[in-house]
Write a protein that holds these residues in place. Structure first.
Motif, short mmCIF file in Angstrom:
data_model
loop_
_atom_site.label_atom_id
_atom_site.label_comp_id
_atom_site.label_asym_id
_atom_site.label_seq_id
_atom_site.Cartn_x
_atom_site.Cartn_y
_atom_site.Cartn_z
N GLY A 145 0.28 15.67 4.27
CA GLY A 145 1.69 15.82 3.89
C GLY A 145 2.52 14.57 4.12
N MET A 146 1.88 13.48 4.52
CA MET A 146 2.64 12.28 4.88
C MET A 146 2.93 11.35 3.70
SD MET A 146 3.44 12.67 7.97
CE MET A 146 3.95 11.10 8.69
N ALA A 147 2.18 11.52 2.61
CA ALA A 147 2.43 10.66 1.44
C ALA A 147 3.73 11.08 0.76
CB ALA A 147 1.26 10.77 0.46
N ASN A 148 4.29 10.20 -0.02
CA ASN A 148 5.48 10.53 -0.80
C ASN A 148 5.10 11.49 -1.93
OD1 ASN A 148 7.12 8.77 0.72
ND2 ASN A 148 6.32 7.03 -0.47
N ALA A 149 6.11 12.12 -2.53
CA ALA A 149 5.86 13.11 -3.57
C ALA A 149 5.07 12.52 -4.74
CB ALA A 149 7.18 13.70 -4.06
N ASP A 150 5.27 11.24 -5.01
CA ASP A 150 4.56 10.62 -6.15
C ASP A 150 3.15 10.15 -5.76
OD1 ASP A 150 4.97 8.41 -4.57
OD2 ASP A 150 6.16 7.29 -6.06
N GLY A 151 2.74 10.46 -4.54
CA GLY A 151 1.38 10.08 -4.14
C GLY A 151 1.30 8.72 -3.47
N SER A 152 2.38 7.95 -3.50
CA SER A 152 2.34 6.65 -2.81
C SER A 152 2.41 6.88 -1.30
CB SER A 152 3.51 5.77 -3.27
OG SER A 152 4.73 6.40 -2.95
N LEU A 153 1.99 5.86 -0.55
CA LEU A 153 1.93 6.02 0.91
C LEU A 153 3.32 6.18 1.51
CD1 LEU A 153 -0.81 3.38 1.88
CD2 LEU A 153 -1.08 5.85 1.53
N GLY A 154 3.41 7.04 2.53
CA GLY A 154 4.65 7.17 3.29
C GLY A 154 4.90 5.91 4.11
N GLN B 96 2.13 3.18 5.03
CA GLN B 96 2.22 1.85 4.41
C GLN B 96 2.23 0.76 5.48
OE1 GLN B 96 2.14 1.35 0.95
NE2 GLN B 96 1.70 -0.72 1.72
N ALA B 97 2.92 1.03 6.59
CA ALA B 97 2.98 0.04 7.67
C ALA B 97 1.59 -0.17 8.27
CB ALA B 97 3.97 0.49 8.74
N PHE B 98 0.81 0.91 8.39
CA PHE B 98 -0.57 0.75 8.90
C PHE B 98 -1.37 -0.13 7.95
CE2 PHE B 98 -1.97 3.39 12.61
CZ PHE B 98 -0.71 3.84 13.01
N GLN B 99 -1.18 0.07 6.64
CA GLN B 99 -1.92 -0.76 5.69
C GLN B 99 -1.44 -2.22 5.77
OE1 GLN B 99 -1.31 -0.68 1.27
NE2 GLN B 99 -3.37 0.18 1.28
N ASP B 100 -0.14 -2.40 5.78
CA ASP B 100 0.41 -3.76 5.77
C ASP B 100 0.02 -4.56 7.02
OD1 ASP B 100 1.61 -3.09 3.41
OD2 ASP B 100 3.62 -2.79 4.27
N HIS B 101 -0.07 -3.88 8.14
CA HIS B 101 -0.31 -4.60 9.40
C HIS B 101 -1.75 -4.48 9.89
CE1 HIS B 101 3.86 -5.78 9.99
NE2 HIS B 101 4.10 -4.69 9.28
N HIS B 102 -2.62 -4.03 9.00
CA HIS B 102 -4.03 -3.90 9.36
C HIS B 102 -4.18 -3.03 10.61
CE1 HIS B 102 -8.10 -6.18 8.87
NE2 HIS B 102 -8.26 -4.90 9.11
N GLY B 103 -3.50 -1.88 10.60
CA GLY B 103 -3.51 -1.00 11.77
C GLY B 103 -4.72 -0.09 11.80
N LEU B 104 -5.71 -0.37 10.93
CA LEU B 104 -6.94 0.43 10.95
C LEU B 104 -8.11 -0.42 10.52
CD1 LEU B 104 -7.22 2.57 7.75
CD2 LEU B 104 -5.18 1.24 8.20
N GLN B 105 -9.27 -0.04 11.03
CA GLN B 105 -10.50 -0.67 10.56
C GLN B 105 -11.38 0.41 9.94
OE1 GLN B 105 -12.11 -3.42 13.49
NE2 GLN B 105 -10.07 -4.21 13.88
N CYS B 106 -12.06 1.21 10.77
CA CYS B 106 -12.88 2.26 10.15
C CYS B 106 -12.02 3.41 9.66
CB CYS B 106 -13.93 2.78 11.13
SG CYS B 106 -13.30 3.96 12.34
N ALA C 100 7.16 0.28 11.12
CA ALA C 100 7.62 1.56 10.54
C ALA C 100 8.98 1.93 11.11
CB ALA C 100 6.59 2.65 10.82
N ALA C 101 9.16 1.68 12.42
CA ALA C 101 10.46 1.98 13.03
C ALA C 101 11.54 1.11 12.39
CB ALA C 101 10.40 1.74 14.54
N ALA C 102 11.24 -0.17 12.20
CA ALA C 102 12.22 -1.09 11.61
C ALA C 102 12.55 -0.68 10.18
CB ALA C 102 11.69 -2.51 11.64
N ALA C 103 11.55 -0.08 9.49
CA ALA C 103 11.77 0.34 8.10
C ALA C 103 12.45 1.72 8.04
CB ALA C 103 10.44 0.37 7.35
N GLY C 104 12.78 2.26 9.20
CA GLY C 104 13.53 3.52 9.23
C GLY C 104 12.69 4.76 9.03
N ALA C 105 11.41 4.73 9.44
CA ALA C 105 10.54 5.90 9.27
C ALA C 105 11.06 7.06 10.11
CB ALA C 105 9.12 5.58 9.69
#
Ligand SMILES: Cc1cc2nc3c(=O)[nH]c(=O)nc-3n(C[C@H](O)[C@H](O)[C@H](O)COP(=O)(O)OP(=O)(O)OC[C@H]3O[C@@H](n4cnc5c(N)ncnc54)[C@H](O)[C@@H]3O)c2cc1C
Ligand code: FES
Ligand code: FES
Lengths: 259, 155
Positions: free
Chosen positions: B77-86, B90-100, B150-155
């Motif tokens: 349920g975290m993605a936006n209605a259009d299917g794009s990342l919430g 998005q912040a996890f993707q942008d900041h390489h917050g994941l590997q596996c 994400a906090a700075a982006a107002g999540a």
């Protein structure tokens, strides 16, 4: 997990009745019981979920506070009606998700020898209420995982007295987040009490020598040297001597922080 | 067998479960919402974190029957209605917050709970909050950065 039935009674009376069934067990927040069931270390016939009937509120009362047996650690940590020293104890338990589900009633019923609330309850001289009676902290804790509760008895609330000064110091065991050792120091109408968790093979207990010394002189200088290491828990996380040493260090820190 | 119904990501669902069915099993096996992961047997890793009535909980340490009537939110349920990342995703993707990525659903749900309680957490507050979320890949630095972003982006 072994199979079991599940009921969620709407009143304490119905819960007490449901717990009369053979091998019935109460379910609080499940943060101890569910991991235990997943390891097949218990085999209840029916779990009686107390979530539908237990008071979960926090209310200030006579300078101290009254906490419902179903109050989660997170709600105590966040409540303006609980004294600061108690909020800090609740906020130091486990992690945020454990705090969002785990309850004070479950923690006291379980009486894990490394858990935090037992130190605060014993060190403040609180009272535990059940569906049947009220039990003083000094009579309640009876050794590792042992309490004065009878089979099927439900903790409905805990009443903490007003304290002039109090503080809990916990030395985290970094993997489990339980206390390697924890010390609660409380000064109130009943004098000074010092309760120690995580150290003794007989569970949470009071440190009488420190209480006597602090009664006349509530200062870090008055705290005695480390207690004897006899009967102190020894495991891969710390030897008995190390834990006994921590008891004195944490008592000094608690006295200093209690102010 | 208890019959249960709840709202999951805004949709009403119901089912028959056993007393011992865990919330995470109900979500994954009955509802097919396999975004919520199971990483341990000891309630310690946080891969299974979902929200129940707005609070983050470990779905492996709650019975499905105890969530009867609740509002549940999962990573799906975290993605936006259009299917794009919430925003947090998005912040996890942008900041390489994941590997596996195994811990990521739990990290995102845990972070979402933090940010609803504390709009502007310090680095220390983020690290403390993540006590119940274990990641064996990243070393946490980029997860913390992602949550700060994400906090700075107002999540
Ligand atoms: C990862 C993790 C970290 C943790 N870290 C800590 C920590 O640092 N410090 C700490 O103190 N604890 C810690 N805990 C334990 C946590 O505090 C539990 O919430 C607590 O021990 C049990 O409370 P519960 O409400 O979840 O009880 P449950 O797990 O539901 O029940 C525990 C026992 O109490 C009984 N019971 C439950 N409620 C009542 C009641 N009202 N009356 C009578 N009997 C009842 C049950 O039958 C069961 O035997 C941790 C747990 C986990 C999973
Ligand atoms: S699966 Fe590890 S905490 Fe739930
Ligand atoms: S990204 Fe692999 S466990 Fe966290």
């Amino acid at each position: 997990m072994y199979s079991f039935d599940y009921v969620k009674p709407g009143s304490i009376d119905e819960a007490v009745a449901a717990l009369q069934a053979e091998d019935a067990q109460a379910l609080g927040g499940g943060q101890t019981l569910i991991p235990t069931l997943r390891q097949r270390l218990a085999q209840p016939s029916v779990l009686v979920d107390l979530g539908g009937c237990l008071d979960a509120g926090v209310a200030s009362q006579d300078g101290g506070c009254r906490i419902g047996g179903g109050a989660t650690h997170a709600s105590v940590a966040a409540s303006a009606d609980a004294p600061k020293w108690l909020r800090a104890v609740a906020d130091g338990i486990g992690d945020p998700q454990v705090r969002n589900r785990g309850t004070i009633g479950g923690s006291l019923a379980n009486n894990d020898p490394a858990s935090d609330y037992p130190a605060a309850v014993l060190g403040s001289g609180a009272e535990i209420s059940t569906n049947a009676r009220t039990i003083a902290a000094d009579d309640y804790f009876q050794g590792m995982f042992e309490t004065a509760l009878n089979e099927g008895e439900i903790i409905t609330g805990v009443t903490f007295p007003k304290l002039e000064a109090a503080n809990y110091q916990k030395f985290d065991q970094p993997a489990s987040r339980f206390a390697l050792v924890g010390v609660f120091v409380g000064k109130g109408a009943g004098g000074v009490r010092v309760a120690v968790t995580g150290a003794s093979e007989s569970g949470v207990h009071r440190w009488a020598d420190a209480e006597a010394a602090l009664a006349g002189n509530f200062s870090t200088d008055a705290v005695p040297g480390a207690p004897s290491a006899d009967g102190v828990i020894s495991d891969l996380h710390g030897s008995a001597e190390y834990r006994a040493h921590l008891v004195a260090v944490l008592t000094r820190r608690a006295v200093a922080a209690a102010g | 067998m208890p019959s249960i119904s709840m709202t999951v990501n805004g949709k009403s669902v119901s089912g028959e479960v056993e007393g011992r069915t865990l919330l995470v099993q109900f979500l994954r096996e009955d509802l097919g919402l396999t975004g919520t992961h199971v990483g341990c047997d000891t309630s310690q890793c946080g891969a299974c974190v979902v929200h129940v009535n707005g609070e983050s909980v470990k779905a492996c340490t709650m019975l499905a029957a105890s969530a009867d009537g609740a509002e549940v939110a999962t990573i799906e349920g975290m993605a936006n209605a259009d299917g794009s990342l919430g925003v947090i995703q998005q912040a996890f993707q942008d900041h390489h917050g994941l590997q596996c990525g195994f811990c990521t659903p739990g990290m995102v749900m845990s972070a979402a709970d933090l940010l609803q309680k504390n709009k502007n957490p310090s680095e220390g507050e983020i690290r403390e909050w993540l006590e119940g979320n274990i990641c064996r890949c990243t070393g946490y630095h980029n997860i913390v950065k992602a949550i700060q972003a994400a906090a700075a982006a107002g999540a």
